[in-house]
Design a protein around this motif. Structure first.
Motif, PDB file in Angstrom:
ATOM      1  N   MET A  55       1.121  -1.245   0.169  1.00 29.45           N
ATOM      2  CA  MET A  55      -0.107   0.017  -0.113  1.00 29.45           C
ATOM      3  C   MET A  55       1.444   1.341   0.355  1.00 29.45           C
ATOM      4  N   LEU A  56       2.240   1.533   0.821  1.00 30.02           N
ATOM      5  CA  LEU A  56       2.704   2.458   1.021  1.00 30.02           C
ATOM      6  C   LEU A  56       4.124   2.348  -0.772  1.00 30.02           C
ATOM      7  N   VAL A  57       3.580   1.476  -0.924  1.00 26.84           N
ATOM      8  CA  VAL A  57       4.544   1.768  -2.767  1.00 26.84           C
ATOM      9  C   VAL A  57       3.181   2.381  -3.724  1.00 26.84           C
ATOM     10  N   VAL A  58       2.143   1.862  -3.274  1.00 27.86           N
ATOM     11  CA  VAL A  58       1.379   2.294  -4.154  1.00 27.86           C
ATOM     12  C   VAL A  58       0.338   3.654  -4.163  1.00 27.86           C
ATOM     13  N   THR A  59       0.176   3.781  -3.003  1.00 27.02           N
ATOM     14  CA  THR A  59       0.651   5.651  -2.828  1.00 27.02           C
ATOM     15  C   THR A  59       1.265   6.295  -3.343  1.00 27.02           C
ATOM     16  N   ALA A  60       2.725   6.019  -2.985  1.00 23.16           N
ATOM     17  CA  ALA A  60       4.001   7.198  -3.304  1.00 23.16           C
ATOM     18  C   ALA A  60       3.924   7.027  -5.046  1.00 23.16           C
ATOM     19  N   SER A  61       3.846   5.897  -5.429  1.00 21.66           N
ATOM     20  CA  SER A  61       3.184   5.756  -7.084  1.00 21.66           C
ATOM     21  C   SER A  61       2.439   6.618  -7.491  1.00 21.66           C
ATOM     22  N   LEU A  62       1.089   6.689  -6.921  1.00 19.20           N
ATOM     23  CA  LEU A  62      -0.117   7.291  -6.305  1.00 19.20           C
ATOM     24  C   LEU A  62       0.785   9.225  -7.235  1.00 19.20           C
ATOM     25  N   SER A  63       1.159   9.851  -5.649  1.00 17.14           N
ATOM     26  CA  SER A  63       1.130  10.474  -5.539  1.00 17.14           C
ATOM     27  C   SER A  63       2.569  10.840  -7.240  1.00 17.14           C
ATOM     28  N   TYR A  64       3.490  10.227  -7.075  1.00 11.86           N
ATOM     29  CA  TYR A  64       4.512  10.419  -8.114  1.00 11.86           C
ATOM     30  C   TYR A  64       4.067  11.159  -9.184  1.00 11.86           C
ATOM     31  N   PHE A  65       2.806  10.119  -9.896  1.00 11.12           N
ATOM     32  CA  PHE A  65       2.038  10.593 -11.006  1.00 11.12           C
ATOM     33  C   PHE A  65       0.832  11.353 -11.272  1.00 11.12           C
ATOM     34  N   PHE A  66       0.528  11.584  -9.958  1.00  9.31           N
ATOM     35  CA  PHE A  66      -0.198  13.394  -9.752  1.00  9.31           C
ATOM     36  C   PHE A  66       1.153  14.572  -9.605  1.00  9.31           C
ATOM     37  N   PHE A  67       1.808  14.562  -9.074  1.00 15.64           N
ATOM     38  CA  PHE A  67       2.630  14.911  -9.091  1.00 15.64           C
ATOM     39  C   PHE A  67       3.117  15.516 -11.169  1.00 15.64           C
ATOM     40  N   LYS A  68       3.328  14.524 -11.550  1.00 19.43           N
ATOM     41  CA  LYS A  68       4.022  14.568 -13.242  1.00 19.43           C
ATOM     42  C   LYS A  68       3.111  15.082 -13.724  1.00 19.43           C
ATOM     43  N   ALA A  69       1.991  14.913 -13.181  1.00 17.46           N
ATOM     44  CA  ALA A  69       0.856  15.161 -14.808  1.00 17.46           C
ATOM     45  C   ALA A  69       0.593  16.535 -14.609  1.00 17.46           C
ATOM     46  N   ILE A  70       0.241  17.077 -13.149  1.00 20.38           N
ATOM     47  CA  ILE A  70       0.280  18.133 -12.268  1.00 20.38           C
ATOM     48  C   ILE A  70       0.876  19.765 -13.472  1.00 20.38           C
ATOM     49  N   ARG A  71       2.707  19.100 -12.851  1.00 22.68           N
ATOM     50  CA  ARG A  71       3.586  19.665 -13.571  1.00 22.68           C
ATOM     51  C   ARG A  71       3.460  19.708 -15.459  1.00 22.68           C
ATOM     52  N   GLY A  72       3.431  18.252 -15.794  1.00 21.41           N
ATOM     53  CA  GLY A  72       3.078  18.161 -17.034  1.00 21.41           C
ATOM     54  C   GLY A  72       2.416  19.035 -17.988  1.00 21.41           C
ATOM     55  N   ARG A  73       1.135  19.335 -17.258  1.00 22.30           N
ATOM     56  CA  ARG A  73       0.170  20.146 -17.335  1.00 22.30           C
ATOM     57  C   ARG A  73       0.635  21.894 -17.520  1.00 22.30           C
ATOM     58  N   ARG A  74       1.512  22.101 -16.588  1.00 21.12           N
ATOM     59  CA  ARG A  74       2.159  23.764 -16.699  1.00 21.12           C
ATOM     60  C   ARG A  74       3.104  23.881 -17.839  1.00 21.12           C
ATOM     61  N   ASN A  75       3.827  23.015 -17.682  1.00 27.72           N
ATOM     62  CA  ASN A  75       4.740  23.431 -19.122  1.00 27.72           C
ATOM     63  C   ASN A  75       4.330  22.869 -20.786  1.00 27.72           C
ATOM     64  N   VAL A  76       3.348  22.458 -20.743  1.00 31.62           N
ATOM     65  CA  VAL A  76       2.572  22.038 -22.417  1.00 31.62           C
ATOM     66  C   VAL A  76       2.517  23.018 -23.298  1.00 31.62           C
ATOM     67  N   ASP A  77       2.874  23.832 -23.178  1.00 27.69           N
ATOM     68  CA  ASP A  77       3.068  24.884 -23.995  1.00 27.69           C
ATOM     69  C   ASP A  77       4.709  25.416 -24.610  1.00 27.69           C
ATOM     70  N   ARG A  78       5.238  24.224 -23.953  1.00 30.16           N
ATOM     71  CA  ARG A  78       6.725  24.513 -24.160  1.00 30.16           C
ATOM     72  C   ARG A  78       7.156  23.092 -24.608  1.00 30.16           C
ATOM     73  N   THR A  79       6.572  22.204 -24.500  1.00 28.95           N
ATOM     74  CA  THR A  79       6.671  20.841 -24.793  1.00 28.95           C
ATOM     75  C   THR A  79       6.412  20.842 -26.596  1.00 28.95           C
ATOM     76  N   ASP A  80       4.893  21.218 -26.913  1.00 29.69           N
ATOM     77  CA  ASP A  80       4.534  21.621 -28.012  1.00 29.69           C
ATOM     78  C   ASP A  80       5.189  21.587 -29.316  1.00 29.69           C
ATOM     79  N   ASP A  81       5.660  22.691 -29.241  1.00 27.10           N
ATOM     80  CA  ASP A  81       6.866  23.176 -30.195  1.00 27.10           C
ATOM     81  C   ASP A  81       7.650  23.708 -30.172  1.00 27.10           C
TER      82      ASP A  81
END
Length: 90
Positions: A16-42
């Protein structure tokens, strides 16, 4: 965010600890990735525009530093004269 710590066997708690840690990591990456979308498109044009703006900023800061250095790079005698002049004006 820790879910399941202390429930059941140690293996279940660890899983359960590993699952929650991975969920937290993927949430963080999703939020951070959405902020940098304009930079990664072109990447080519956005990176070159960012590079141009940063270059202009640093050139402006260097010019400002030179102007301040010219204004305040004083010898001890010039400092004393400036202090006397400012105090005489008041």
């Amino acid at each position: 965010m820790i879910i399941g710590f202390g429930f059941g066997s140690p293996l279940t708690a660890l899983l359960m600890l590993v699952v929650t840690a991975s969920l937290s990591y993927f949430f963080f990456k999703a939020i951070r990735g959405r902020r940098n979308v304009d930079r990664t498109d072109d990447r080519g044009s956005d990176i070159s525009e960012l590079r141009r703006r940063k270059r202009a900023y640093y050139y402006e800061q260097r010019q400002r530093a030179r102007e301040l250095m010219d204004a305040y790079d004083l010898t001890d005698q010039e400092i004393e004269e400036r202090i006397n002049r400012e105090l005489d004006e008041k």
